[in-house]
Design a protein around this motif. Structure first.
Motif, mmCIF file in Angstrom:
data_model
loop_
_atom_site.group_PDB
_atom_site.id
_atom_site.type_symbol
_atom_site.label_atom_id
_atom_site.label_comp_id
_atom_site.label_asym_id
_atom_site.label_seq_id
_atom_site.Cartn_x
_atom_site.Cartn_y
_atom_site.Cartn_z
ATOM 1 N N ILE A 86 13.384 16.871 73.390
ATOM 2 C CA ILE A 86 14.367 16.152 73.664
ATOM 3 C C ILE A 86 14.342 15.712 75.157
ATOM 4 C CG2 ILE A 86 15.796 16.861 71.569
ATOM 5 C CD1 ILE A 86 17.360 18.762 73.875
ATOM 6 N N VAL A 87 15.136 14.475 75.269
ATOM 7 C CA VAL A 87 15.685 14.301 76.604
ATOM 8 C C VAL A 87 17.101 14.868 76.386
ATOM 9 C CG1 VAL A 87 16.252 12.524 78.485
ATOM 10 C CG2 VAL A 87 14.327 12.397 77.091
ATOM 11 N N PRO A 88 17.575 15.870 77.217
ATOM 12 C CA PRO A 88 18.809 16.416 77.082
ATOM 13 C C PRO A 88 19.986 15.393 77.329
ATOM 14 C CG PRO A 88 17.754 17.409 78.732
ATOM 15 C CD PRO A 88 17.075 16.800 78.137
ATOM 16 N N SER A 143 23.852 11.799 73.608
ATOM 17 C CA SER A 143 23.530 12.799 72.719
ATOM 18 C C SER A 143 22.181 12.989 73.413
ATOM 19 C CB SER A 143 23.486 12.267 71.199
ATOM 20 O OG SER A 143 22.768 10.957 71.129
ATOM 21 N N PHE A 154 12.122 7.904 73.520
ATOM 22 C CA PHE A 154 12.795 7.568 74.673
ATOM 23 C C PHE A 154 12.208 8.229 76.204
ATOM 24 C CE2 PHE A 154 15.849 7.073 71.203
ATOM 25 C CZ PHE A 154 16.245 5.738 71.361
ATOM 26 N N PRO A 179 22.524 10.735 78.639
ATOM 27 C CA PRO A 179 22.807 9.725 77.461
ATOM 28 C C PRO A 179 23.960 10.697 76.755
ATOM 29 C CG PRO A 179 20.830 10.968 77.102
ATOM 30 C CD PRO A 179 21.021 11.056 78.524
ATOM 31 N N LEU A 222 18.124 12.913 73.006
ATOM 32 C CA LEU A 222 17.589 11.755 72.579
ATOM 33 C C LEU A 222 15.899 12.521 72.287
ATOM 34 C CD1 LEU A 222 17.940 9.163 75.165
ATOM 35 C CD2 LEU A 222 18.963 9.140 73.059
ATOM 36 N N HIS A 223 15.355 11.722 71.206
ATOM 37 C CA HIS A 223 13.928 12.281 70.913
ATOM 38 C C HIS A 223 13.057 11.851 72.112
ATOM 39 C CE1 HIS A 223 10.114 11.989 68.876
ATOM 40 N NE2 HIS A 223 10.685 12.561 67.514
ATOM 41 N N SER A 224 12.400 12.753 72.722
ATOM 42 C CA SER A 224 11.582 12.425 73.824
ATOM 43 C C SER A 224 10.469 11.737 73.254
ATOM 44 C CB SER A 224 11.078 13.918 74.436
ATOM 45 O OG SER A 224 10.055 14.253 73.817
#
Lengths: 461, 461
Positions: free
Chosen positions: B319-321, B212, B219, B210, B214-216
């Protein structure tokens, strides 16, 4: 005077009062505003007294204060309901991107723009109008259930002292259901109720090889490399179907029912649009056999949040590094025990660490998932209240993340019901946060009906 | 007067002269000492003139100077040999750990302690005594082969200008063999010759998901995670037998011969002791079917040197980095083409990058392995010279890393012969670097015999 009439007659006063509250910059994350958080609690307590709540208290914590208010039902056998929300707000930077001063709320068409309008002062505030509308319509001097408002002041800072607050006041907060008004609906046209939030637990894994970085010419290919071991370990955490491989990981997972899947599928979901909101992700990915919504709402995950080791600066450095690290978090769903997942992960890492590598695992954070079955009495009662307010069918959603809601359910031992009327487009946590004023009034209407529905449903349950 | 007699008669002068050279702090890595590197080149050039080399030149580079000297054979049809070494040295910190000032060489029993005693001034210097001993023994006014010394001044700083220097003076450096005196023997009791050094190529892989982080919660589990993709990619770089999975990776690898494996196996190798020197590694690891020595000397590798992405600071961040990075290097062996490995890796990464992830690959560094077959005329000639000096059988080793040697072989198009008499215990690059004085004299003796052996072997070859 029925509920809609009362709300219509009092809308100007409602928004005027709300704006007064919104003007207090109760930013819990900024110590410079901690006095404002206290002022916000006191303003709200005073307001609750003004509108007739017989009991109103500011509850201190080791951090910032919460507000508690109780309006007992006339009938001592009536059910009790806790309403949860928060009066603290997010920081407002970058200020330059706001259309208005964030604490000078601006009406623009149907929108009310300002920090806290949606998250969460606006949503808390519709309950004040709701309980008044309920009594105006019934003509009774009290609501048909005992209504207990609990509005905390540290939600945007991680609710650090909230579990302790709940434990301290456990007896006074005894209830038959907990209404959460801090979530969103699918969209303005598709009213919905959240029925679950995923839980969370976290771990950090460190793998150690040689005592110091080694020259990869002299030693490479003949000693274990901790970064190889970490890559192999974390690659093995999922199988080819995107399922987590920890033994027993899915054993306690409460499966989605056919009804839930069918109701989720009726939501007008645009995957391309969703991928755009997912940071422009280029493709969906996840556990085989589930839709994107099911994956984020109702399936557990293992996510690598960070990973590092060896040379990470510019240029090359031909080493076998001494160590490797990774941070992993698990989103959990109803039925899963965070402690059991932690234990399973520890065992799995140790079993899958190759000879010559030593593993250290630190686990932390244990938030259970919250879940309210669609068929439960409290959810069905809230659905009827919402449908009466909206005049249309209410669908169901879940949320992928979690706040302090699981603590409420665990400590107060009561079912959660999510009556949240925010929208994903409300820009909460961002500049130009707004609420749709008609939705705040719908919230008041739903809240007014809710107490009648609960009075019947929870008594007979 | 035979070779041993000449050496014995001149040993005092030899060490006195060497100490003068060692006293010049020619640290190429420290700009403050660049004047000393120049002084070192000039001192050595003057010394070579003193002992009779007909041609001595200081060769300038865009960096620090090298010394070239030539002593032509009387017979114009005689073979030519380049002798390679370097006159620059490593820095000396931490100074407090030295028994003596690093540039005031100290004799202690058989040892000569000081920076450069082993790496590499001592080893270069034995060739000056060697060529004199050869002529003293033969009574001829010239050596039986044309001896060309090439002693560079930037080896400890990466030999940045060395390939250019070789290309500039290619014609003057034309030769039939290249003698490298900058390596070690197995041990004082087990004289040996290196016959190969692994090459190297490097790559950096970046995987992007992504735009940026993402909120894990929102998402996680439904979009690809670049760190998962990196772990899976790098885990797949080796199979269960420790072999590199790049298609064609082993196709061009020159296999070890039965003779080499048998000779390697005769080296008195103590694996427990080796693991201690490998940073206390707890277990050997590597390609199935090969011994530890074969793995580091004669088998190619893929090594993760660094890996990073997502949250790497204290605490958790769910996060999903947006991205993941890794630095990878390949040690290469005889037969492998670095460019082909780079290309194969690029293709493999792109093919193994999952949908939704974008891969960027930057490759760099391309050092071919060097290799001298045991059975070749030049290696056998050098072996005879060494065995005559040591009075015992000489075994064979290789080295896992590489210096500028591959450039010598590639640009001058001549076989390499390693006549290095350092020891792994010489503490090169560390405090209290030392050389065993008897070994430096054995080096002179072997060098003296070498020119006679080469005169015969390379002429008939």
């Amino acid at each position: 005077m029925d509920v809609p009439q009362y709300i219509e007659a009092n809308r100007e006063r409602f928004f005027a009062d709300l704006k007064e509250w919104l003007a207090i910059p109760s930013i819990s994350g900024d110590p410079a505003h901690h006095g404002d958080v206290r002022r916000s609690a006191e303003w709200f307590a005073a307001h609750l007294r003004d509108i007739g709540f017989p009991t109103v208290e500011v509850w201190e914590t080791a951090g910032l204060p919460a507000v508690f208010a109780e309006w007992p039902a006339a009938d001592p056998a009536a059910p009790s309901v806790v309403v949860y929300g928060h009066h603290d707000v997010q920081p407002v930077e970058p200020l330059g991107e706001w259309e208005t001063d964030p604490f000078t709320p601006l009406e623009k068409g149907d929108r009310l723009i300002g920090r806290g309008t949606s998250d969460d002062k606006g949503q808390v505030f519709f309950h004040t109008l709701g309980v008044q509308a309920n009594m105006a319509a019934s003509g009774a001097p009290a609501p048909p259930v005992t209504v207990k408002l609990l509005v905390e002041g540290e939600e945007e800072s991680g609710s650090l002292h909230f579990p302790e607050l709940l434990r301290t006041h456990r007896d006074r907060l005894a209830c038959d259901a907990i209404v959460i008004s801090d979530t969103s609906m699918w969209s303005e046209d598709v009213p919905s109720m959240c029925t679950g939030m995923r839980g969370l637990t976290e771990a950090e894994v460190s793998l150690y090889g040689p005592e110091s970085d080694l020259h990869s010419g002299s030693f490479g290919g003949a000693v274990p490399n901790p970064l190889h071991a970490m890559a192999a370990l974390l690659a093995a955490l999922h199988d080819a179907d995107g399922r987590v491989t920890l033994p027993g990981f899915y054993d306690d997972v409460l499966p989605l029912t056919g009804e839930e899947r069918e109701l989720f599928a009726r939501l007008p979901f645009d995957e391309a649009e969703w991928l755009r909101t997912a940071g422009g992700s280029r493709a969906p990915y996840g556990e085989k056999g589930f839709t994107t919504l099911e994956r984020v709402w109702a399936r557990p995950t293992a996510e690598i949040n960070g990973m590092w080791g060896g040379h990470t600066g510019p240029g090359g450095k031909t080493i076998v590094p001494r160590e490797a690290h990774a941070k992993i978090s698990f989103r959990l769903v109803a039925g899963q025990d965070p402690a059991k997942v932690q234990e399973s992960f520890r065992t799995w890492v140790q079993r899958n660490t190759p000879p010559g590598i030593r593993a250290d695992i630190v686990t932390g954070g244990a938030v259970r998932a919250c879940f309210s079955p669609i068929g439960s009495a409290s959810v069905q009662a809230a659905k009827r209240a919402m449908e009466k307010a909206f005049g249309q069918e209410v669908l169901f959603t879940r949320e992928g993340g979690s706040g302090p809601e699981a603590d409420l359910a665990d400590i107060l031992e009561a079912p959660l019901v999510f009556v949240g009327l925010g929208l994903d487009s409300d820009r909460i946590h961002a500049p130009n946060e707004k609420a749709e004023m008609p939705l705040l009034l719908k919230g008041a209407e739903a809240a007014a009906y809710l107490w009648d529905e609960f009075a019947t449903a929870l008594r007979t349950a």
